[in-house]
Design a protein around this motif. Structure first.
Motif, mmCIF file in Angstrom:
data_model
loop_
_atom_site.group_PDB
_atom_site.id
_atom_site.type_symbol
_atom_site.label_atom_id
_atom_site.label_comp_id
_atom_site.label_asym_id
_atom_site.label_seq_id
_atom_site.Cartn_x
_atom_site.Cartn_y
_atom_site.Cartn_z
ATOM 1 N N LYS A 1 0.848 -1.195 0.000
ATOM 2 C CA LYS A 1 0.000 0.000 0.000
ATOM 3 C C LYS A 1 0.878 1.238 0.000
ATOM 4 C CE LYS A 1 -4.512 -1.020 1.923
ATOM 5 N NZ LYS A 1 -4.634 -1.873 3.128
ATOM 6 N N ALA A 2 0.537 2.165 -0.856
ATOM 7 C CA ALA A 2 1.260 3.431 -0.862
ATOM 8 C C ALA A 2 0.820 4.242 0.347
ATOM 9 C CB ALA A 2 0.971 4.189 -2.142
ATOM 10 N N THR A 3 1.776 4.697 1.120
ATOM 11 C CA THR A 3 1.427 5.558 2.253
ATOM 12 C C THR A 3 1.841 6.982 1.906
ATOM 13 O OG1 THR A 3 3.505 4.845 3.209
ATOM 14 C CG2 THR A 3 1.501 3.894 4.133
ATOM 15 N N ILE A 4 1.406 7.910 2.716
ATOM 16 C CA ILE A 4 1.707 9.311 2.425
ATOM 17 C C ILE A 4 3.128 9.655 2.886
ATOM 18 C CG2 ILE A 4 0.942 11.698 2.745
ATOM 19 C CD1 ILE A 4 -1.241 9.900 1.498
ATOM 20 N N GLY A 5 3.833 10.362 2.049
ATOM 21 C CA GLY A 5 5.147 10.871 2.443
ATOM 22 C C GLY A 5 6.247 9.842 2.297
ATOM 23 N N ALA A 6 7.472 10.322 2.306
ATOM 24 C CA ALA A 6 8.618 9.431 2.175
ATOM 25 C C ALA A 6 8.868 8.695 3.484
ATOM 26 C CB ALA A 6 9.845 10.238 1.788
ATOM 27 N N ASP A 7 9.425 7.504 3.372
ATOM 28 C CA ASP A 7 9.653 6.699 4.562
ATOM 29 C C ASP A 7 10.959 5.926 4.411
ATOM 30 O OD1 ASP A 7 7.199 4.766 6.451
ATOM 31 O OD2 ASP A 7 9.025 5.822 7.053
ATOM 32 N N PHE A 8 11.513 5.459 5.529
ATOM 33 C CA PHE A 8 12.718 4.637 5.413
ATOM 34 C C PHE A 8 12.695 3.468 6.386
ATOM 35 C CE2 PHE A 8 13.896 7.993 8.451
ATOM 36 C CZ PHE A 8 14.367 7.252 9.517
ATOM 37 N N LEU A 9 13.490 2.457 6.068
ATOM 38 C CA LEU A 9 13.708 1.321 6.950
ATOM 39 C C LEU A 9 15.210 1.215 7.184
ATOM 40 C CD1 LEU A 9 11.486 -1.533 5.418
ATOM 41 C CD2 LEU A 9 11.006 -0.167 7.457
ATOM 42 N N THR A 10 15.602 0.670 8.339
ATOM 43 C CA THR A 10 17.035 0.527 8.580
ATOM 44 C C THR A 10 17.405 -0.936 8.763
ATOM 45 O OG1 THR A 10 16.767 0.802 10.955
ATOM 46 C CG2 THR A 10 17.272 2.781 9.702
ATOM 47 N N LYS A 11 18.616 -1.241 8.381
ATOM 48 C CA LYS A 11 19.166 -2.579 8.605
ATOM 49 C C LYS A 11 20.660 -2.462 8.859
ATOM 50 C CE LYS A 11 19.722 -7.156 6.669
ATOM 51 N NZ LYS A 11 18.919 -8.309 6.265
ATOM 52 N N GLU A 12 21.098 -3.227 9.888
ATOM 53 C CA GLU A 12 22.508 -3.211 10.230
ATOM 54 C C GLU A 12 23.204 -4.375 9.537
ATOM 55 O OE1 GLU A 12 23.579 -1.773 14.410
ATOM 56 O OE2 GLU A 12 24.215 -3.860 14.434
ATOM 57 N N ILE A 13 24.282 -4.091 8.858
ATOM 58 C CA ILE A 13 25.052 -5.164 8.235
ATOM 59 C C ILE A 13 26.533 -4.962 8.546
ATOM 60 C CG2 ILE A 13 23.417 -5.536 6.324
ATOM 61 C CD1 ILE A 13 25.422 -4.062 4.501
ATOM 62 N N THR A 14 27.325 -6.001 8.307
ATOM 63 C CA THR A 14 28.766 -5.876 8.502
ATOM 64 C C THR A 14 29.446 -5.988 7.151
ATOM 65 O OG1 THR A 14 28.526 -6.931 10.648
ATOM 66 C CG2 THR A 14 30.744 -6.770 9.788
ATOM 67 N N VAL A 15 30.192 -4.964 6.790
ATOM 68 C CA VAL A 15 30.989 -5.011 5.563
ATOM 69 C C VAL A 15 32.422 -4.631 5.877
ATOM 70 C CG1 VAL A 15 29.414 -4.736 3.599
ATOM 71 C CG2 VAL A 15 29.965 -2.760 4.993
ATOM 72 N N ASP A 16 33.342 -5.411 5.350
ATOM 73 C CA ASP A 16 34.772 -5.185 5.599
ATOM 74 C C ASP A 16 35.032 -5.000 7.098
ATOM 75 O OD1 ASP A 16 34.965 -5.187 2.821
ATOM 76 O OD2 ASP A 16 34.903 -2.994 2.672
ATOM 77 N N ASN A 17 34.459 -5.887 7.908
ATOM 78 C CA ASN A 17 34.618 -5.847 9.367
ATOM 79 C C ASN A 17 34.099 -4.578 10.022
ATOM 80 O OD1 ASN A 17 35.812 -8.382 9.777
ATOM 81 N ND2 ASN A 17 37.742 -7.577 8.950
ATOM 82 N N LYS A 18 33.246 -3.896 9.341
ATOM 83 C CA LYS A 18 32.705 -2.661 9.885
ATOM 84 C C LYS A 18 31.186 -2.793 10.007
ATOM 85 C CE LYS A 18 33.572 2.204 9.374
ATOM 86 N NZ LYS A 18 34.031 3.308 8.593
#
Ligand code: GDP
Ligand code: MG
Length: 183
Positions: free
Chosen positions: A38-55
């Motif tokens: 469903k399209a909601t109003i306004g821009a939105d974001f989701l976050t995800k933690e990952i490890t790349v190059d030991n960071k």
């Protein structure tokens, strides 16, 4: 215990309505695929933690809420972007042809300091629908578009399926690596 500096990267997903932007983000962050978001109003974001190059890196992924169809997305959406994902649908030729406009729009709106060095990646989604494929894998056409339309720059291209979870994580990992190299 060592304290590791946390890095937050703002990732923006652009492309025509229906190419699967929301699905890619949902597959990557929540490991789920729905046939309709469903399209909601306004821009939105989701976050995800990952490890790349030991960071440890937190990706803050900004998705449009359907307004890409009819209006510009607003400054807040683009502000402070660390990288940009340009998406097309391998079953829809127009969505590929429109990528240069999405890139131009991004550069105008975000006002990034060094457009030549800015990390873009290209995703061709829906490769699970092999029978409707219009853009052959790594076709000449795609190379021409990426080379001419993108000012001679070669951006990494990933072919994905948000539905079957093919190449989605790999694509976001490369995005994170490219953005980190800009730091
Ligand atoms: P958006 O408008 O770019 O955010 O696109 P959506 O994520 O809403 O997806 C549009 C439609 O394409 C929905 O019906 C999705 O279920 C479908 N879709 C998205 N990704 C895929 C995919 O990888 N494979 C297939 N077969 N369908 C997909
Ligand atoms: Mg969407």
């Amino acid at each position: 215990m060592t304290l590791r500096k946390k890095t937050l990267l703002k990732v923006i997903i652009l492309g025509d309505s229906g190419v699967g932007k929301t699905s890619l983000m949902q597959q990557f962050v929540n490991n789920k695929f729905l046939h309709q978001y469903k399209a909601t109003i306004g821009a939105d974001f989701l976050t995800k933690e990952i490890t790349v190059d030991n960071k440890v890196v937190t990706l803050q992924i900004w998705d449009t809420a359907g307004q890409e169809r009819f209006q510009s997305l607003g400054v807040a959406f683009y502000r402070g972007a660390d990288c940009c994902v340009l998406c097309y649908d391998v079953t829809n030729e127009k969505s590929l042809n429109n990528l240069t406009s999405w890139k131009d729009e991004f550069l105008v709106q975000s006002n990034v300091a060094n457009p030549q060095d800015f990390p873009f990646i290209i995703i061709g989604n829906k490769i699970d629908i092999e029978e409707s494929r219009k853009i052959p894998s790594l076709s000449k056409k795609l190379n021409n578009i990426t080379n001419q339309g993108f000012g001679g720059l070669n951006y990494p291209v990933f072919e994905t399926s948000a539905k079957d979870s093919i190449n989605v994580e790999a694509a976001f990992e490369v995005i994170a690596k490219m953005a980190l190299q800009q730091e």
